[in-house]
Design a protein around this motif. Structure first.
Motif, short mmCIF file in Angstrom:
data_model
loop_
_atom_site.label_atom_id
_atom_site.label_comp_id
_atom_site.label_asym_id
_atom_site.label_seq_id
_atom_site.Cartn_x
_atom_site.Cartn_y
_atom_site.Cartn_z
N ASN A 160 -0.31 9.93 10.14
CA ASN A 160 -0.54 11.37 10.00
C ASN A 160 -0.24 11.82 8.58
O ASN A 160 0.78 11.44 7.98
CB ASN A 160 0.33 12.16 10.98
N ASN A 161 -1.13 12.61 8.04
CA ASN A 161 -0.99 13.09 6.66
C ASN A 161 -0.12 14.33 6.65
O ASN A 161 -0.60 15.46 6.74
CB ASN A 161 -2.37 13.38 6.07
N THR A 162 1.19 14.15 6.58
CA THR A 162 2.13 15.26 6.62
C THR A 162 2.74 15.50 5.24
O THR A 162 2.88 14.57 4.44
CB THR A 162 3.26 14.98 7.63
N VAL A 163 3.11 16.75 4.99
CA VAL A 163 3.75 17.09 3.71
C VAL A 163 5.05 16.30 3.57
O VAL A 163 5.86 16.25 4.49
CB VAL A 163 4.02 18.61 3.64
N GLY A 164 5.22 15.67 2.41
CA GLY A 164 6.41 14.86 2.18
C GLY A 164 6.22 13.40 2.50
O GLY A 164 7.13 12.59 2.28
N LEU A 165 5.04 13.05 3.03
CA LEU A 165 4.79 11.65 3.38
C LEU A 165 4.90 10.76 2.15
O LEU A 165 4.27 11.03 1.12
CB LEU A 165 3.39 11.52 4.00
N GLN A 166 5.69 9.70 2.27
CA GLN A 166 5.80 8.72 1.19
C GLN A 166 6.27 7.41 1.81
O GLN A 166 7.46 7.20 2.04
CB GLN A 166 6.77 9.19 0.10
N SER A 167 5.33 6.53 2.10
CA SER A 167 5.65 5.27 2.76
C SER A 167 4.90 4.13 2.09
O SER A 167 3.83 4.33 1.49
CB SER A 167 5.27 5.30 4.25
N THR A 168 5.47 2.94 2.19
CA THR A 168 4.78 1.74 1.73
C THR A 168 4.53 0.83 2.93
O THR A 168 5.35 0.78 3.85
CB THR A 168 5.60 0.97 0.68
N TYR A 169 3.40 0.13 2.92
CA TYR A 169 3.05 -0.79 3.99
C TYR A 169 2.71 -2.15 3.39
O TYR A 169 2.06 -2.25 2.34
CB TYR A 169 1.85 -0.26 4.79
N VAL A 221 0.86 -1.18 0.00
CA VAL A 221 0.00 0.00 0.00
C VAL A 221 0.90 1.23 0.00
O VAL A 221 1.72 1.40 0.92
CB VAL A 221 -0.92 0.01 1.24
N ASN A 222 0.79 2.08 -1.02
CA ASN A 222 1.63 3.27 -1.15
C ASN A 222 0.90 4.46 -0.53
O ASN A 222 -0.11 4.93 -1.07
CB ASN A 222 1.94 3.54 -2.62
N VAL A 223 1.40 4.94 0.59
CA VAL A 223 0.77 6.03 1.32
C VAL A 223 1.57 7.31 1.06
O VAL A 223 2.74 7.39 1.42
CB VAL A 223 0.71 5.72 2.82
N VAL A 224 0.92 8.29 0.41
CA VAL A 224 1.58 9.56 0.12
C VAL A 224 0.71 10.71 0.64
O VAL A 224 -0.47 10.53 0.95
CB VAL A 224 1.83 9.73 -1.40
#
Length: 585
Positions: free
Chosen positions: A167-176, A113-116
């Motif tokens: 948390n939806n922060t600027v620059g967020l880019q994570s995979t789960y 899951v790509n969370v941006v």
């Protein structure tokens, strides 16, 4: 699997009386969950190569001194079988949304899951929901962020097993992503949810996708990773280099040569730079050296180690060398523990106890173990039923290699298995020659200016040995100017043989084999091996790459000496010779 034992009673030390702790009887049989596995270090190196896309080279990596080295896999008090990991395999996505269609954020190929960052979103959530299970067996859900394990949840039955709030922060880019490990056979169905919360006209809204996953039919196969010691890969890797006093040098993109330092210097080319040297610039100084060098393992909580340190005022296997210099102190501090083992009287059975002074199980720091040759024994093992074990492979400090006993200790301790001091210690094999050269009474530090031709400067390697007039030097430091060719060297004298290795090997009168490394010098070339007798059979006679070769002798009378002449020819035509001796004893 090692013979290491995490016993629950010190009475294992006494097997002369019939009791519940007598492992020669069924009532005192060793239980399988009192034993922990050990994993081959060379295999761990292969896993490191695969994970990071690197390649390790060097003849030592195929040498039994390395391939028979194991890491003890114990990170808990008692052994338990935990199944291997099963991936959450994404199959399809069902969206429900008003504003945010999250379907493009689901990768069905990598199961991530790509969370941006998304404008106006307050919160994002990734969860795993178990729909059905075939039984109530325990299982574990492992949660990974950007490929790193961040959480493990023990669960049973159905429901939302994990919900990760992000948390939806600027620059967020994570995979789960998720993996599931069984604690018993189990069939489960489940899905993964991904949702975002946001406000529209002061109303909290939610858009989401439900990701269907392939059903899992999980079986209980042992997962070694569940017992792996807690240790950073960097600490493990550097610790292994310290054990064998090895270098790790980049030779190409993502390729690294690993070798004990004596082997590495033995591969250095001999380069005469006399004509390029400003002899008037030579400055001679005394070599700055340490007055005390200590070789030390991590402190152990094992009750036998505690008793040893109380008697001898030092740790088991540790060693300190004092020198008549006014320098400071230097400690070679390994990240590994070194447990003193116990051999039962009248048997070849050796055990190690992960028990503290209160005879309670404890989790040791990472432990290295050598695999010794198979031994005869006779004890009971309980694996559902009782079986009699008549042979086993000892794992401990000892290794039988090239017809010689070696040890993982720095000090020549009395082997708990062989009941005799073992002189071929880590210090004797990998540190003595290097330090002997440094601490030679004639040793001096030389600083000199040179102007080398570009062809020589660009091809020079740090393990090349330099000739100035009639003396040979090792490079301590060099600062070069590639434009002018000016090089300032810091050098120290090299008193060791041109090719510094074991001068001779022993074989029994019944005949036998020895293994020796033939490392080609820098610049490539070849090596031609010539045995002194046709009775001496070699696994190879001409080499164009560095390799381990096996030499096999027939039965012969004691005192017979065989030799192997090795002629190394560099690509520039320079030749170096060595002779390897094999003595029948």
């Amino acid at each position: 699997q090692s013979n290491y034992v995490n016993a629950t009673t010190p009475n294992w030390l006494d097997v002369t009386s019939i009791s519940d702790n007598n492992i020669y009887s069924t009532s005192g049989a060793v239980k399988y969950n009192e034993l922990f596995p050990a994993f081959r270090v060379s295999k761990i190196f292969k896993l490191i190569q695969a994970k990071y896309g690197v390649n390790f080279t060097g003849t030592f990596l195929t040498d039994e001194r390395f391939t028979k080295l194991f890491l003890y896999y114990k990170n808990k008090g008692e052994f338990g079988i935990t199944g291997g990991s099963y991936d959450a395999d994404f199959t399809s996505v069902t969206p429900t949304f008003t504003f945010y269609d999250l379907t493009p954020d689901i990768d069905l190929t990598t199961n991530e899951v790509n969370v941006v960052y998304k404008p106006n979103v307050v919160l994002q959530r990734v969860s795993l929901n178990v729909l059905t299970t075939s039984n109530s067996n325990t299982y574990y859900v492992d949660v990974y962020q950007n490929g790193n394990l961040i959480n493990s949840i023990q669960a049973s039955g159905t429901g939302v097993i994990h919900s990760e709030l992000i948390n939806n922060t600027v620059g967020l880019q994570s995979t789960y992503s998720f993996k599931i490990r069984p604690n018993g056979a189990n069939n489960i169905t489940f899905n993964v949810g991904y949702s975002v919360n946001y406000f529209i006209a002061l109303s909290l809204m939610q858009d989401q996708v439900v990701i269907d996953c392939s059903p899992l039919s999980m079986v209980l196969d042992q997962n070694l990773a569940a017992n792996a010691p807690q240790m950073k890969i960097a600490d493990f890797f550097s610790g292994i280099l310290k054990v064998f006093n090895m270098i790790c040098i980049g030779t190409d993109e993502n390729t690294y040569q690993i070798a004990p330092i004596d082997d590495w210097y033995g591969q250095g080319a001999i380069v005469d730079i006399t004509e390029y040297t400003d002899v008037n610039s030579i400055d001679v100084a005394r070599m700055p050296l340490y007055k005390k060098i200590t070789f030390k393992f991590q402190d152990s909580e094992c009750f036998l180690n505690k008793q040893f340190s109380q008697v001898y005022s030092r740790g088991y296997g540790d060693m300190t060398y004092q020198y008549d210099y006014d320098g400071g102190e230097y400690t070679v501090d390994l990240p590994f523990e070194n447990i003193l083992q116990q051999k039962f009287d009248g048997t070849e059975l050796q055990v190690g106890y992960a028990l503290n002074n209160e005879f309670a199980p404890y989790t040791p720091k990472p432990i290295l173990l050598y695999q010794y040759d198979n031994q005869v024994c006779d004890f009971k093992l309980e694996v559902g039923s009782h079986v009699t074990i008549t042979s086993y492979t000892p794992f401990g400090q000892d290794l039988y290699y090239n017809n010689t006993d070696l040890t993982l200790n720095f000090a020549p301790e009395t082997s708990s298995l062989l009941l005799t001091p073992v002189q071929q210690t880590l210090f004797a094999q990998y540190y003595f020659s290097y330090l002997y050269n440094l601490y030679n009474l004639k040793q001096r530090l030389i600083n000199v200016k040179t102007k080398l031709p570009i062809s020589l400067l660009t091809g020079l390697k740090l393990n090349d040995r330099l000739i100035i007039r009639d003396k040979r030097y090792i490079i301590n430091d060099m600062n070069s100017n590639l434009t002018t060719g000016e090089v300032n060297f810091s050098l120290y004298l090299d008193f060791r043989p041109m090719i510094n290795k074991v001068p001779f090997y022993n074989v029994p009168t019944s005949g036998g084999s020895v293994v020796t490394a033939i490392n080609l010098p820098n610049g490539g070339g070849s090596a031609v091996l010539t045995p002194s007798s046709s009775d001496l059979v070699l696994s190879a006679y001409t080499l164009t790459t560095s390799s381990n070769i096996t030499a096999t002798t027939p039965a012969a009378s004691a005192g017979t000496v065989y030799s192997i002449s090795v002629a190394y020819t560099n690509t520039n035509g320079i030749r170096t010779d060595e002779t390897i001796y094999i003595v029948v004893q």
